[in-house]
Each structure stands twice: as structure tokens, then as C-alpha cells.
Design a protein around this motif. Structure first.
Motif, PDB file in Angstrom:
ATOM      1  N   LEU A  56       0.815  -1.210   0.000  1.00 43.29           N
ATOM      2  CA  LEU A  56       0.000   0.000   0.000  1.00 43.29           C
ATOM      3  C   LEU A  56       0.851   1.263   0.000  1.00 43.29           C
ATOM      4  O   LEU A  56       0.562   2.221  -0.725  1.00 43.29           O
ATOM      5  N   LEU A  57       1.886   1.279   0.815  1.00 37.39           N
ATOM      6  CA  LEU A  57       2.748   2.461   0.859  1.00 37.39           C
ATOM      7  C   LEU A  57       3.496   2.645  -0.464  1.00 37.39           C
ATOM      8  O   LEU A  57       3.708   3.771  -0.923  1.00 37.39           O
ATOM      9  N   HIS A 117      -7.758  -1.006  -2.343  1.00 34.86           N
ATOM     10  CA  HIS A 117      -6.932   0.205  -2.412  1.00 34.86           C
ATOM     11  C   HIS A 117      -6.595   0.607  -3.837  1.00 34.86           C
ATOM     12  O   HIS A 117      -6.541   1.800  -4.166  1.00 34.86           O
ATOM     13  N   TRP A 118      -6.354  -0.390  -4.713  1.00 32.72           N
ATOM     14  CA  TRP A 118      -5.860  -0.059  -6.050  1.00 32.72           C
ATOM     15  C   TRP A 118      -6.905   0.622  -6.932  1.00 32.72           C
ATOM     16  O   TRP A 118      -6.615   1.667  -7.540  1.00 32.72           O
ATOM     17  N   PRO A 119      -8.129   0.094  -7.060  1.00 30.59           N
ATOM     18  CA  PRO A 119      -9.116   0.825  -7.874  1.00 30.59           C
ATOM     19  C   PRO A 119      -9.423   2.217  -7.334  1.00 30.59           C
ATOM     20  O   PRO A 119      -9.737   3.128  -8.102  1.00 30.59           O
ATOM     21  N   LEU A 120      -9.316   2.400  -6.015  1.00 33.92           N
ATOM     22  CA  LEU A 120      -9.516   3.742  -5.466  1.00 33.92           C
ATOM     23  C   LEU A 120      -8.382   4.680  -5.882  1.00 33.92           C
ATOM     24  O   LEU A 120      -8.614   5.853  -6.200  1.00 33.92           O
ATOM     25  N   LEU A 121      -7.159   4.168  -5.886  1.00 30.29           N
ATOM     26  CA  LEU A 121      -6.024   4.977  -6.344  1.00 30.29           C
ATOM     27  C   LEU A 121      -6.174   5.338  -7.821  1.00 30.29           C
ATOM     28  O   LEU A 121      -5.903   6.476  -8.229  1.00 30.29           O
ATOM     29  N   ILE A 122      -6.603   4.374  -8.625  1.00 33.13           N
ATOM     30  CA  ILE A 122      -6.776   4.630 -10.059  1.00 33.13           C
ATOM     31  C   ILE A 122      -7.893   5.648 -10.282  1.00 33.13           C
ATOM     32  O   ILE A 122      -7.776   6.557 -11.112  1.00 33.13           O
ATOM     33  N   GLY A 123      -8.987   5.517  -9.530  1.00 32.77           N
ATOM     34  CA  GLY A 123     -10.064   6.487  -9.648  1.00 32.77           C
ATOM     35  C   GLY A 123      -9.613   7.886  -9.293  1.00 32.77           C
ATOM     36  O   GLY A 123      -9.950   8.861  -9.970  1.00 32.77           O
ATOM     37  N   LYS A 141      -2.095  11.953 -11.350  1.00 35.82           N
ATOM     38  CA  LYS A 141      -1.341  11.029 -10.506  1.00 35.82           C
ATOM     39  C   LYS A 141      -1.185  11.610  -9.098  1.00 35.82           C
ATOM     40  O   LYS A 141      -0.668  12.709  -8.921  1.00 35.82           O
ATOM     41  N   PRO A 142      -1.648  10.877  -8.076  1.00 31.48           N
ATOM     42  CA  PRO A 142      -1.597  11.417  -6.715  1.00 31.48           C
ATOM     43  C   PRO A 142      -0.160  11.588  -6.225  1.00 31.48           C
ATOM     44  O   PRO A 142       0.712  10.787  -6.551  1.00 31.48           O
ATOM     45  N   ASP A 143       0.077  12.656  -5.441  1.00 30.16           N
ATOM     46  CA  ASP A 143       1.365  12.761  -4.768  1.00 30.16           C
ATOM     47  C   ASP A 143       1.339  11.831  -3.558  1.00 30.16           C
ATOM     48  O   ASP A 143       0.347  11.147  -3.282  1.00 30.16           O
ATOM     49  N   ALA A 144       2.455  11.801  -2.831  1.00 31.29           N
ATOM     50  CA  ALA A 144       2.579  10.847  -1.719  1.00 31.29           C
ATOM     51  C   ALA A 144       1.502  11.073  -0.659  1.00 31.29           C
ATOM     52  O   ALA A 144       0.928  10.115  -0.128  1.00 31.29           O
ATOM     53  N   LEU A 145       1.207  12.335  -0.366  1.00 32.43           N
ATOM     54  CA  LEU A 145       0.210  12.630   0.657  1.00 32.43           C
ATOM     55  C   LEU A 145      -1.179  12.172   0.219  1.00 32.43           C
ATOM     56  O   LEU A 145      -1.898  11.492   0.963  1.00 32.43           O
ATOM     57  N   THR A 161      -1.419   8.409   0.128  1.00 26.14           N
ATOM     58  CA  THR A 161      -1.536   7.845   1.472  1.00 26.14           C
ATOM     59  C   THR A 161      -2.951   8.006   2.011  1.00 26.14           C
ATOM     60  O   THR A 161      -3.511   7.082   2.616  1.00 26.14           O
ATOM     61  N   LEU A 162      -3.531   9.168   1.785  1.00 20.96           N
ATOM     62  CA  LEU A 162      -4.913   9.388   2.227  1.00 20.96           C
ATOM     63  C   LEU A 162      -5.886   8.428   1.558  1.00 20.96           C
ATOM     64  O   LEU A 162      -6.825   7.924   2.188  1.00 20.96           O
ATOM     65  N   VAL A 163      -5.647   8.147   0.284  1.00 16.63           N
ATOM     66  CA  VAL A 163      -6.529   7.236  -0.442  1.00 16.63           C
ATOM     67  C   VAL A 163      -6.426   5.825   0.121  1.00 16.63           C
ATOM     68  O   VAL A 163      -7.441   5.161   0.359  1.00 16.63           O
TER      69      VAL A 163
END
Length: 699
Positions: free
Chosen positions: A44-45, A325-331, A338-342, A345-347
Motif C-alpha cells: 500500500l505504501l 486500495h488499487w481501484p480507489l487509487l486509479i479512480g 497522478k496522486p502525490d505521496a500525501l 496515502t490518504l486514499v
């Protein structure tokens, strides 16, 4: 990736330190749950973009070992207690554990993709979801990973299902191997566990050897395929086979082994990077580290950290966390980039909510249902239904792509519709808002490429030795060479048609992202020395070959200045001039085919924009001047001025009017990936190219 919780998690007690003790009757091992928490935490990280854990992908390898250990332990105990292994019971347990949550996530993922994703990727990702539903997506991803034409495809919203597919395929193979072992034991009188170890070796050793070989030679594909991963699950299986031995390890030695193994796992995540070829021999680090932790726990030497309540809680939810976690990150990436680290992490932290809900409301109720416990047939029917539901969600996504009427290449005009004005300039390029029919469809644009790709005529990034593909007339008395990058290769079908008409032998020597110049280009932000090495060899061969002509084109206008280390147009111009002068000096004609304008200012690729704006195609047009400035044309024009013997062939005027470059001309979609032109449009421009190529240099 294994996140299956095959052992009972009931009847635990709490230690003063907040750790969970393992009651002897249930065989529950809190350290295994804690190890799951470590593994899923690393994954996840890593996916969240935490750069201090560049090798967090090793968490998947930890899960593979855990899966092999737990599943093999169950099968061995069944074989020892009953003298047999019930495949229906085994597969029904797997189905109850894995499929309910997986089907739910696949349906939600299809919905997320439909709401947030690019329309042109619905078909690809819908197919991925179907493949994930039947646990074959790892092979689909492996095929795509080595497909040059798929490089523009975004990350699949079910890419993480590849590891689940590997496990399910292992679950098919390994119980069958154990059944054969049982037959051998029954007819030879051999001891069960040693016989299992031998049978396991026939799976593990070839897989490890192949993993090392494939990772060295086919790294992108080797990452996903089952054959390079079976040995990792086999390590866990070996640990389960030798369970009786591990209890005899002295407590002090067990503590050293446990903490040492945990240190190797975490150290691998901190030291390794995604650029390393994986899995290969390097994967022995986290896998053997995991085996060490499991063995240590068998003798009471597991690191206490793993038994803390928060770790056990996360470990028990690890399968759900991994799924969600992964489909939420892709969404999130689809919506905001592309999300930054912060943000990442929140996602992944937010993924705890659907993970906990699906565990409590879907997974556990079905897994512990008396109705399914009493009937294997009912369970397998449920499994089939859930697989169909997940697959149906993916299929529905593939059908959600908006289109206009599909027509063939012969039914459209494209550049052939353009006419010469009184001043000799091409006319008729207009920006339209919609069309009734189009070729190719936007969703098909990435595949609308010249046939040369099917013959591997584009040298890969790491190629340093030219490899020629032959087209045109093989018996031709004149030889013409097409060289440069993919922007040269995009014209090959049209040039091939001309070559066949004129009786030329056409040789293709193009290389990915590598025009023909004596300079160091950049590739993904780094120097590209393989390009320079390739061009040195190609120029030497061309001078020796002495073809009638060399046709070149290139995407980039800048190269790395050796003095400053920065990109410079002057450096690219000088390098291009040196290459052209060498050819001209050898008596070889050089034709520079203009690089077409790049779609500067278009949101995403042009074909994606068209798919989203079928009723407003003007949104996908772009400024010609900016597009030309963002292409390889500036360097080409500057080089032509210094080597006037080179003939410059324009292409921009049959793709743009004086101001803008439309996305669709004559019912033909002009662009595919990046700034590449669809093969359909290239072929409609054949009459124009023929006239310009044969109008002087190449009569």
C-alpha cells in the motif's frame, strides 16, 4: 498475492503488552496475521508513492510464501488425518474465501472506471476485468507489458489482480501434485512429508531456474507470468512440509531467525527499486526472509511486533485492503492526476472503510454461512455465479464505448479529399464539429498501425545492432532505406506501396525513440546511449551498403549537450547534420520526411479527446504553429539549411490548414497514440506522398 485467512481466528487471549496469544487448540498464529500486515502495508505504501519504500512491491512476494505455507499446511493435515485430499472441499473453501469480495470489487471497479476513466480504455479495462474474474489477468498483463503499441495505455484498475491469478493457478496445480504424491505413498510405502518435499521440488526448481532466465531476458513479461512465481509459493510449501522440524529450534535461535527474517523483508523494501529486474534471484531475499519468520514463529521466536493487536487486525483485513486500495487509487488518478505521496496515502487509508465493510458484511457472512458449509454443490454454484457477475461487469464496460458509424478505409477520403488551389497549395482542411462515420474508431486508433509492427520491424529500446526488415520489391535494382524512430515507421506502408510500384527494394531500420543523428537523445528523462550506439553502427553499415537513398524522420528536436548535460536544439541540429553529411558524402541521397505537428494543447491523446467529444470535435483541434514547434520539424529545417543536398518533404500541409490541425479530416481520425498518425490517414495521403517523393530526388 495471498491474503487468504485459512486458519481459525477465534478464541484468542490478550497479553499485557497488547499482543495476542495463540491458543494451542485452534492453531491460530497471530504472527502470521502480523506478517500479512507487514506485507500489505509495504504494498500500500509503495502504491501510494512513498519514496522511502521504493521496493514495497516485495510485499507481494511475502504473500506468495504465506499462501504456499497455509494452503500446503491444510492439505498436509487433511492427507495425514484422512489419507486423502478432497478437491471439491478444497476448492469450495477457496471459493467462499476469495470470490465474494473479489466479485464485489470487480463490479465497483467497473463502475469507477466508467465514471472516471478514459472512454477509449473501457474496452481494454473491461477485458481486464473479465480476465480478473476468471483469474487469468496476469497472462493478459504479461502480453500487454511487452507490446510497444500498448505503452500509452494507463495502468489497469485491476492490475493488482495479477497476483491473485497466480495464486489461483497454483491452487489448481499443487493439490493435483499432492494427489500424485499420495498415490506414490500408498503404493510404495514412502513417508508422506519427504515424498511431498520431493514432489514439491519438481515444481520449485524448474520455476526458480526459469524465473532467473526469464527475468534476465524478458523482464516485463517475467514479472506477471505464473511460471516465474511458482517457486515463491513453493518456499512456503516447503516450510509447511517441514513443520515438525521447526518446533525443535532453540528459542534464542528462533528469535534471531525471526528478527533477521523480518529485517531482510523490510530491508529489501527499503533498498530495492522498481527498476530492478524482478522476480529473478533477487526475490530470494524477501521470500527466504518470510520463510525465516514463519519458521521462527513455529518455535515461539516470532518478533513480538507481529502479534500486536493493531498488526493482527490489519492482517485479518489484508485481503480486503489489497482488493480495494488499487481501484480507489486509479479512480483518484483519473479525477485529479497522478496522486502525490500525501494524496496517495490518504486514499489507501480511506480504503480501510470499504475493506472493513466488505469483510464484515460480505466476506465473513458467506464464509461462515451454515448453508454453504453443508453443501459443496451450493458453494460451487455460488462461485460460478460470482465469477459470472464479475465478468459481466467487465463485459458491460467494453460495451459502454460511444461510437459513430464504422466504415472501412476504402469508404473514407482523408487526405485524398484535399484539392490544390490556384497557388498550388492544398485546400479543404476544415474543423468540423461532428461526423456521421469515421475510420478508425477512436477506441481502435492505437491498433491502426502499419503492418511492420507485426513483424517486429521496430528495433526495441535496448537494441544496439541494426536489424533490417525487407519490403518493396525484393528483386529491385535500387535500394532505399527507411531509418529513424517510430515517426519514420508510421509512413512505411505508403512508402512500401511506392517502392513496389517503382521496383525498389525497401529496407526498414527504425528504432524506438531514436532518430538517425550523431547525438545523445533523452529517453524518459535520462540519456539514451543505446540510441547513439545503434546509430553509429547503422551509419557505418549504410556507408558500406551505399543504398540509392535513405528516407529519415524524427520526433525530437533536442539532444543532450555534452558540455552542459542539458537538452539543446543546437546539439540535435549539429548531430543531425553530421549524420546526413556522412551519408551525402558517401554518395547516398537523403530525404528528410517532415515530422508531423504534435498535438500540443490537446487534453490527453487526440483519439481519447475525440472519443469524449464526438459532438464537439473542435475541442480536439490544436494550433499548427505550436504543434510544429513541439515536433521534430525545427531541428529538421535547421539541419536542411546546413546540408542543402538533403531533400525536405512536407507533410504538415495535408494535416493542417494555415491555423489549426483538426482531429478528423475527410472522416478519418488523424492521430493515434501521442503524435503518431493513424495508418488509415497515412494511406489516404499516398498520392500526395508519391508525388512529393518522386518529384525530384527519388524519380
Amino acid at each position: 498475492m495471498t491474503l487468504t485467512n485459512s486458519l481459525s481466528t477465534d478464541s484468542t487471549s490478550t497479553l499485557p503488552e497488547g499482543r495476542v496469544a495463540a491458543p494451542a487448540k485452534t492453531g491460530f498464529r497471530p504472527d502470521i496475521e502480523g506478517l500479512r500486515a507487514v506485507a500489505v502495508g509495504l504494498v500500500l505504501l509503495y502504491h501510494a508513492g512513498i519514496t522511502v519504500i521504493p521496493g514495497g512491491f516485495v510485499g507481494v512476494d511475502v504473500f506468495f510464501v504465506l499462501s504456499g505455507f497455509l494452503i500446503t499446511g491444510l492439505l498436509i493435515r487433511e492427507a495425514e488425518n484422512t489419507g486423502r485430499i478432497s478437491l471439491p472441499n478444497f476448492y469450495s473453501r477457496r471459493a467462499k474465501r476469495l470470490l465474494p469480495a473479489a466479485a464485489l470489487v470487480l463490479v465497483v471497479t467497473a463502475l469507477i472506471t466508467w465514471l472516471t476513466g478514459a472512454v477509449v480504455e473501457f474496452e481494454t479495462f473491461g477485458g481486464d476485468i473479465v480476465a480478473a474474474a476468471i483469474y487469468l489477468v496476469n497472462w493478459r498483463l504479461a502480453d500487454r507489458s511487452v507490446d510497444y503499441l500498448a505503452e500509452g495505455t494507463s495502468q489497469s484498475p485491476v492490475q493488482h489482480f495479477w497476483s491473485l491469478a497466480v495464486e489461483e493457478q497454483f491452487y489448481i496445480v499443487w493439490p493435483l501434485v499432492l494427489l500424485l504424491v499420495l498415490l506414490v505413498v500408498r503404493y510404495t510405502g514412502a513417508k508422506l512429508r519427504p515424498a511431498m518435499a520431493v514432489g514439491l521440488s519438481f515444481v520449485a526448481v524448474p520455476s526458480l531456474v526459469w524465473s532467473i532466465v526469464a527475468t534476465a531476458n524478458l523482464p516485463a513479461q517475467a514479472y506477471f507470468v505464473t511460471t516465474t512465481r511458482l517457486w515463491e509459493l513453493a518456499i512456503g510449501a516447503f516450510v509447511a512440509v517441514g513443520a515438525a522440524l521447526w518446533t525443535k529450534i532453540p528459542r534464542v535461535a528462533a528469535y534471531v531467525l525471526g528478527w533477521g527474517g523480518l529485517a531482510v523483508i523490510v530491508g529489501s523494501a527499503l533498498v530495492l527499486h522498481k527498476t530492478v529486474a524482478w522476480p529473478g534471484s533477487l526475490a530470494l531475499l524477501p521470500t527466504l526472509g518470510t520463510a525465516a519468520v514463519i519458521i521462527a514463529g513455529s518455535s515461539g521466536g516470532s518478533p513480538g511486533l507481529l502479534s500486536w493487536k493493531p498488526m493482527v487486525w490489519i492482517g485479518g483485513m489484508s485481503y480486503s485492503l489489497y482488493l480495494w486500495h488499487w481501484p480507489l487509487l486509479i479512480g483518484a488518478a483519473n479525477l485529479w492526476g497522478k496522486p502525490d505521496a500525501l494524496t496517495g496515502t490518504l486514499v489507501v487509508v480511506a480504503a480501510i472503510i470499504p475493506s472493513w465493510l466488505s469483510l464484515k458484511l460480505v466476506e465473513n457472512p458467506i464464509r461462515h454461512s451454515p448453508a454453504f458449509a453443508r453443501s459443496v454443490a451450493r458453494t460451487m454454484t455460488m462461485a460460478l455465479v460470482l465469477s459470472l457477475v464479475g465478468g459481466a461487469a467487465g463485459y458491460a464496460l467494453t460495451r459502454a464505448v460511444p461510437q459513430v458509424e464504422t466504415v472501412s478505409q476504402e469508404e473514407v477520403d482523408g487526405a485524398a479529399a484535399l484539392k490544390k488551389g490556384g497557388d498550388g497549395q492544398l485546400q479543404g482542411i476544415e474543423v468540423v464539429e461532428s461526423v456521421d462515420a469515421m475510420a478508425p474508431q477512436p477506441v481502435d486508433a492505437p491498433d491502426d498501425v502499419p503492418g511492420a509492427y507485426a513483424h517486429d520491424c521496430q528495433a526495441p529500446f535496448d537494441a544496439v545492432v541494426p536489424n533490417y526488415c525487407e519490403f518493396g520489391d525484393p528483386d529491385g535494382t535500387r535500394t532505399v532505406v527507411l531509418a529513424g524512430d517510430s515517426k519514420a515507421l508510421q509512413w512505411v506502408d505508403a512508402i512500401d506501396a511506392i517502392a513496389r510500384e517503382k521496383g525498389w527494394r525497401l529496407l526498414v531500420a527504425t528504432k524506438s525513440s531514436c532518430g538517425l543523428y550523431d547525438a545523445m537523445p533523452e529517453l524518459e528523462g535520462r540519456p539514451y546511449p543505446d540510441c547513439q550506439t545503434y546509430n553509429t553502427a547503422l551509419l557505418d553499415e549504410l556507408v558500406e551498403m551505399k543504398p540509392t537513398a535513405v528516407i529519415v524522420s524524427q520526433r525530437h528536436s533536442q539532444a543532450i549537450d555534452p558540455a552542459t548535460g542539458k537538452l539543446s536544439q543546437a546539439t540535435m541540429v549539429d548531430g543531425t547534420v553530421r549524420a546526413w553529411q556522412r551519408l551525402v558524402g558517401a554518395g547516398i541521397k537523403v530525404v528528410a520526411l517532415q515530422d508531423n505537428p504534435a498535438p500540443v494543447g490537446v487534453d490527453g491523446d487526440v483519439y481519447e479527446c475525440v472519443a469524449e467529444h464526438l459532438d464537439q470535435l473542435s475541442a480536439c483541434a490544436f494550433d499548427r504553429a505550436k504543434g510544429t514547434a513541439g515536433s521534430g520539424t525545427p531541428a529538421q529545417l535547421a539541419a536542411v539549411k546546413k546540408v542543402p543536398a538533403v531533400k525536405f518533404v512536407k507533410v504538415a500541409d495535408f494535416m493542417c490548414n494555415e491555423q489549426v490541425c483538426p482531429a478528423v479530416i475527410g472522416d478519418v481520425l488523424v492521430y493515434r497514440q501521442g503524435s503518431h498518425v493513424t495508418n488509415t490517414y497515412v494511406m489516404t495521403a499516398l498520392p500526395i506522398l508519391r508525388e512529393r517523393l518522386l518529384g525530384g530526388t527519388l524519380k
